[in-house]
Scaffold this motif. Structure first.
Motif, PDB file in Angstrom:
ATOM      1  N   TYR A 109      32.968  17.036   6.241  1.00 29.99           N
ATOM      2  CA  TYR A 109      32.259  17.618   7.374  1.00 29.99           C
ATOM      3  C   TYR A 109      32.034  16.455   8.321  1.00 29.99           C
ATOM      4  CZ  TYR A 109      28.630  19.625  10.273  1.00 29.99           C
ATOM      5  OH  TYR A 109      27.904  20.060  11.357  1.00 29.99           O
ATOM      6  N   LEU A 129      40.578  26.786  -0.906  1.00 27.20           N
ATOM      7  CA  LEU A 129      40.214  25.955   0.239  1.00 27.20           C
ATOM      8  C   LEU A 129      39.124  24.993  -0.205  1.00 27.20           C
ATOM      9  CD1 LEU A 129      40.203  28.594   3.059  1.00 27.20           C
ATOM     10  CD2 LEU A 129      41.378  26.399   3.204  1.00 27.20           C
ATOM     11  N   GLN A 169      35.366  20.389  10.329  1.00 28.01           N
ATOM     12  CA  GLN A 169      35.619  20.214   8.901  1.00 28.01           C
ATOM     13  C   GLN A 169      37.114  20.020   8.672  1.00 28.01           C
ATOM     14  OE1 GLN A 169      32.573  23.663   7.596  1.00 28.01           O
ATOM     15  NE2 GLN A 169      33.359  22.504   5.858  1.00 28.01           N
ATOM     16  N   ASN A 191      30.314  21.137  17.844  1.00 31.51           N
ATOM     17  CA  ASN A 191      29.152  20.759  17.052  1.00 31.51           C
ATOM     18  C   ASN A 191      29.514  20.585  15.584  1.00 31.51           C
ATOM     19  OD1 ASN A 191      27.303  20.975  19.230  1.00 31.51           O
ATOM     20  ND2 ASN A 191      27.282  23.191  18.965  1.00 31.51           N
ATOM     21  N   ASN A 192      30.615  21.210  15.197  1.00 29.72           N
ATOM     22  CA  ASN A 192      31.042  21.179  13.802  1.00 29.72           C
ATOM     23  C   ASN A 192      32.531  20.871  13.730  1.00 29.72           C
ATOM     24  OD1 ASN A 192      28.541  22.322  12.394  1.00 29.72           O
ATOM     25  ND2 ASN A 192      28.971  23.903  13.920  1.00 29.72           N
ATOM     26  N   PHE A 245      39.812  20.627   5.518  1.00 28.96           N
ATOM     27  CA  PHE A 245      39.982  21.330   4.249  1.00 28.96           C
ATOM     28  C   PHE A 245      41.369  21.035   3.685  1.00 28.96           C
ATOM     29  CE2 PHE A 245      36.346  24.207   4.441  1.00 28.96           C
ATOM     30  CZ  PHE A 245      36.108  24.340   5.797  1.00 28.96           C
ATOM     31  N   GLY A 272      31.907  25.527  17.224  1.00 32.12           N
ATOM     32  CA  GLY A 272      30.460  25.594  17.310  1.00 32.12           C
ATOM     33  C   GLY A 272      29.958  26.297  16.073  1.00 32.12           C
ATOM     34  N   ASP A 273      29.216  27.398  16.265  1.00 31.50           N
ATOM     35  CA  ASP A 273      28.824  28.211  15.121  1.00 31.50           C
ATOM     36  C   ASP A 273      30.068  28.731  14.397  1.00 31.50           C
ATOM     37  OD1 ASP A 273      26.065  30.597  14.885  1.00 31.50           O
ATOM     38  OD2 ASP A 273      26.283  28.531  14.204  1.00 31.50           O
ATOM     39  N   ILE A 300      33.918  28.109  13.515  1.00 30.74           N
ATOM     40  CA  ILE A 300      34.971  27.094  13.531  1.00 30.74           C
ATOM     41  C   ILE A 300      36.315  27.792  13.625  1.00 30.74           C
ATOM     42  CG2 ILE A 300      33.682  25.288  12.365  1.00 30.74           C
ATOM     43  CD1 ILE A 300      35.002  26.085   9.726  1.00 30.74           C
ATOM     44  N   ASN A 306      36.715  21.742   0.471  1.00 31.03           N
ATOM     45  CA  ASN A 306      36.093  20.909   1.512  1.00 31.03           C
ATOM     46  C   ASN A 306      36.451  19.446   1.288  1.00 31.03           C
ATOM     47  OD1 ASN A 306      34.675  23.367   1.776  1.00 31.03           O
ATOM     48  ND2 ASN A 306      32.957  22.278   2.697  1.00 31.03           N
ATOM     49  N   ARG A 333      24.418  22.906  13.553  1.00 32.08           N
ATOM     50  CA  ARG A 333      25.391  22.431  12.573  1.00 32.08           C
ATOM     51  C   ARG A 333      25.374  23.278  11.313  1.00 32.08           C
ATOM     52  NH1 ARG A 333      26.526  16.154  13.417  1.00 32.08           N
ATOM     53  NH2 ARG A 333      26.608  16.275  15.681  1.00 32.08           N
ATOM     54  N   VAL A 334      26.556  23.594  10.846  1.00 35.08           N
ATOM     55  CA  VAL A 334      26.675  24.310   9.580  1.00 35.08           C
ATOM     56  C   VAL A 334      27.979  23.919   8.917  1.00 35.08           C
ATOM     57  CG1 VAL A 334      27.578  26.372  10.788  1.00 35.08           C
ATOM     58  CG2 VAL A 334      26.726  26.574   8.458  1.00 35.08           C
ATOM     59  N   GLU A 335      27.889  23.438   7.695  1.00 37.49           N
ATOM     60  CA  GLU A 335      29.070  23.123   6.900  1.00 37.49           C
ATOM     61  C   GLU A 335      29.371  24.325   6.031  1.00 37.49           C
ATOM     62  OE1 GLU A 335      28.640  19.731   4.376  1.00 37.49           O
ATOM     63  OE2 GLU A 335      30.726  19.797   3.663  1.00 37.49           O
ATOM     64  N   GLN A 336      30.628  24.760   6.060  1.00 41.83           N
ATOM     65  CA  GLN A 336      31.015  25.971   5.348  1.00 41.83           C
ATOM     66  C   GLN A 336      31.684  25.641   4.018  1.00 41.83           C
ATOM     67  OE1 GLN A 336      33.036  28.950   7.711  1.00 41.83           O
ATOM     68  NE2 GLN A 336      32.146  28.144   9.597  1.00 41.83           N
ATOM     69  N   PHE A 337      31.354  26.449   3.006  1.00 43.83           N
ATOM     70  CA  PHE A 337      31.947  26.329   1.680  1.00 43.83           C
ATOM     71  C   PHE A 337      32.615  27.662   1.351  1.00 43.83           C
ATOM     72  CE2 PHE A 337      30.132  22.273   0.490  1.00 43.83           C
ATOM     73  CZ  PHE A 337      29.069  22.165   1.381  1.00 43.83           C
TER      74      PHE A 337
END
Lengths: 115, 106
Positions: free
Chosen positions: B48, B43, B33, B30-31, B35, B91-92, B94, B45, A101-105
């Motif tokens: 999540y 952009l 988001q 797995n991810n 925006f 996943g890794d 997006i 957030n 898991r990785v939340e991007q900013f």
């Protein structure tokens, strides 16, 4: 407060010139992403790094684009030589990867115009 | 790769209205988001949310990972909510959908 910074915010250059865009990720983040946004293609991932190592640059035109992380506080994206079709907004994003898991900013972006 | 479909593509509402934006995706993730890209291009957030439900003020989101969709709810819309809303599952890496362009009229 912690945020991703990008420089320059705007860049106008002539075809054939070298362009370097810089990104400072949020302190402590171990993953850095480069995206490009155009009207036609939307937001596309160009490349990303984890712990400064490149993991994937398959979205990047290899002949003219290069991305590096000289240290943990700086990521660079270079275009040489630039072409008018490179005109776009280039975003950098960072995140702290934990397992899968990785939340991007996202940073504010660099608006590039190549004449 | 994963396919992302957002609906509706465009939405025009009067201030004070509620709205639901939908994001369908083609593979397990797995991810995920959400925006908001404001009229100045930033952009921001929102959530999540690879699974479950979250709320932040007038906004809430729900992702049903087993059915491969996510919903963003905006209640009591304000003009500052105008812009493009992107869903980005993956996943890794997006993948961004094409977005829903929301215009709130005063």
């Amino acid at each position: 407060d912690a945020r991703v910074t990008q420089t320059p915010r705007h860049k106008v250059t002539e075809m054939g010139q070298e362009v370097t865009m810089r990104c400072q990720p949020i302190l402590g983040h171990n993953t850095v992403f480069w995206y490009r946004q155009t009207m036609m293609q939307g937001l596309e991932l160009l490349a990303y790094f984890r712990n400064r190592a490149p993991l994937d640059d398959s979205g990047m035109p290899k002949d003219r684009f290069s991305a590096e992380m000289p240290d943990a506080t700086l990521a660079t994206l270079k275009i040489q030589p630039s072409e008018p079709r490179d005109s776009a907004v280039y975003f950098c994003a960072s995140g702290l990867a934990a397992s899968t898991r990785v939340e991007q900013f996202f940073g504010p972006g660099t608006r590039l115009t190549v004449l | 790769g994963i396919q992302v479909e957002q609906s509706p593509p465009d939405l025009i509402l009067q201030e004070g209205a509620n709205s639901t934006l939908r994001c369908n995706f083609s593979d397990s993730v797995n991810n995920l988001q959400w925006f908001h890209q404001n009229p100045w291009g930033q952009l921001i957030n929102l959530f999540y949310i690879p699974s479950g439900t979250k709320q932040n003020g007038r906004l809430s989101a729900t992702t049903v990972a087993t059915e491969r969709y996510s919903l963003l709810y905006i209640s009591s819309s304000q003009t500052t909510d105008s812009g493009v809303y992107f869903c980005a599952p993956g996943g890794d890496k997006i993948i961004f959908g094409k977005g829903t362009r929301l215009h709130i009229l005063p």
